[in-house]
Design an enzyme around this catalytic site. Sequence first.
Site, PDB file in Angstrom:
ATOM      1  CB  CYS A  98     -76.473  -9.684  10.914  1.00 18.21           C
ATOM      2  SG  CYS A  98     -74.822 -10.216  10.456  1.00 18.21           S
ATOM      3  CD  GLU A 206     -60.944 -12.026  11.213  1.00 13.91           C
ATOM      4  OE1 GLU A 206     -60.923 -12.327  10.026  1.00 13.91           O
ATOM      5  OE2 GLU A 206     -60.648 -10.886  11.626  1.00 13.91           O
ATOM      6  CG  ASN A 325     -78.841  -6.767   8.684  1.00  9.78           C
ATOM      7  OD1 ASN A 325     -78.277  -5.822   8.144  1.00  9.78           O
ATOM      8  ND2 ASN A 325     -78.754  -7.998   8.220  1.00  9.78           N
ATOM      9  CB  SER A 375     -63.128  -9.916   3.399  1.00 10.92           C
ATOM     10  OG  SER A 375     -61.953  -9.261   2.994  1.00 10.92           O
ATOM     11  CG  HIS A 399     -72.557  -3.488   7.203  1.00  6.36           C
ATOM     12  ND1 HIS A 399     -72.441  -3.139   5.877  1.00  6.36           N
ATOM     13  CD2 HIS A 399     -72.907  -4.800   7.217  1.00  6.36           C
ATOM     14  CE1 HIS A 399     -72.736  -4.188   5.130  1.00  6.36           C
ATOM     15  NE2 HIS A 399     -73.013  -5.204   5.904  1.00  6.36           N
ATOM     16  CB  ALA A 401     -65.474  -5.196   2.769  1.00  5.67           C
TER      17      ALA A 401
END
Lengths: 476, 141
Positions: A98, A206, A325, A375, A399, A401
């Site tokens: 990830c 985003e 990860n 987030s 990495h 929040a």
Amino acid sequence: MDTTSLSREGEYGWVIEPTGDMRVPAVIYAAENLVRDMDEKVREQITNVATLPGIVKAAYAMPDAHWGYGFPIGGVAAFDASAGGVVSAGGVGFDISCGVRTLATGLHADTVVGVGPRLADALFADIPAGVGSEGAITLDQKKMHDMLAGGAEWAVSQGWGDARDLERIEEHGCMAGARPDCVSQKAKSRQKREMGTLGSGNHYLEVQRVEQIYDEQVAEAFGLVTGDAVVSIHCGSRGLGHQIGTEFLREMAAAASQYDIKLPDRELACAPLESPLGERYLGAMRAAINCALANREIITHLTRRVFVELFPDAQLDLIYDVSHNTCKLESHIVDGKARELFVHRKGATRAFGPGHPDLPLALRDTGQPVLIGGSMGTASYVLAGTTTSEQLAFSSACHGAGRAMSRHAAKRRWRGREVVDELAERHIWIRSPSFRGVAEEAPGAYKDVSHVVQASHDAGLARLVARVTPIVCIKG
Amino acid sequence: MSKTAAWEHVPHGADIGVRGRGATLAEAFENAALALTAVITDPESVRARTAIEIACAAPDRELLLVDWLNAVVFEMATRQMLFARFDVTINNHSLAAKAFGEPVCRERHHPAVEVKGATLTGLAVRQLADNAYSAECIVDV
């Protein structure tokens, strides 16, 4: 967490001295308020990690550490294969590789805001996200094998990416040592229709505004300009990685006693690096890293297509792609000597400092870009690797929040539609298949990422470069 | 379904716990799987149209619960389905089941989140004081 039993190492290092079965100390890097807010489970889990065979120097927890499976999320630990070191499926996590990538667009953020809702709709229509979505690519057996062996390089060779991206991806877009034959048919069947999909939970795409720059020189080298729009993508190895994690966790938990490994917690499931099971896991896990790299490359390709439709002059250049990860074989200096170690980073970002030979020439002087996702509706950060991080935690940083409240509590507290409407008033356009999903991911359900990032900066794990804020957010 | 049957979610910092209760071990496992569906959507919104057969076996009943839930996750993921009802039978740590459900409909189910897998964390299968069974673990989302 009760800090009375911790000894201090500078202002940001909190040390648990070895007792009982611990082979090395455990070190938590964080500001005092963050350590006090951490769950006692972090202490328990990082202490457990310090008991594993072949662990080198110390078990580390990053400033965003929280309760995970076996390893805490935000955990870092390095193992020496020749000293009986282990590899742990729980030390990598379910969503293998990830990670986050960020792309410059060359567009001013105000230009993007001008067509915000249209851009949000177009991205949501073209980028599969959430349960029930499928990618446009179906992998047959050969393509599955080639993808697992080739990673982002494979995606580029298929016309689903840009060759210029590769040097801006860890491992140059292709993880060596991948063994597609070690990946089960079940894992492969979960991935057959999932290439180029975003997933769900805290994963997102985003479009962001570069709001503030802390280090002009490094920002310029990264291609970050105040007021510009960038795109960030956070996702992983999808169903394939989840299935590999599930299967090996189960197999390692059952096999531990056979390898004479005493597990303080079943989820710490691990196997010696130099064992058939350890080698099979490494081969499968590396194949899953390639799956994640290919997946993020394909999503980038889809994003570029949307941008070109709306902004014909836009050119989306990859700044960097990080995975948080993983377990990777790296060279590190321990007590003045170079050693080859298998470094687990679970919810922790690799943060190579300036001069590291694995960095592309354009980033060799600045250190590796360290991309920290916030987030939904809140800021994200770009940091750079430091020279001090090597000594502190095998060149690792935070990495993200981490949640401040459970999904259950968030669902009761917020209504998804209201969250979406309120953010739209602030010119942040959210698109998601589920209002309940939005409520569970509400900005207030997460800790403030700025505290975690500041602690990473102050501790010397990485240094602040830029802060970006959301304009459009696609959630699965 | 017996009066003791029920499912619920157990709050967890990053993820979510599923707990099933039932008069028998099999019923507790059925309800734990229903709690799994409820992580994604309202189980009431799912129609029991197609039956899928699932079988698994494990050395103990705790690992059997993890294997069972992971088998359901696998079927949901590869068939793009959600399940409304489960018929489970358990004999000596071997499980055979039918899962009844339908393909995911995003407009009707509004799936909130995807389940990555069931974990060994918070894993407990026990018989309660009233002789009912409880089966629970944390699932990664």
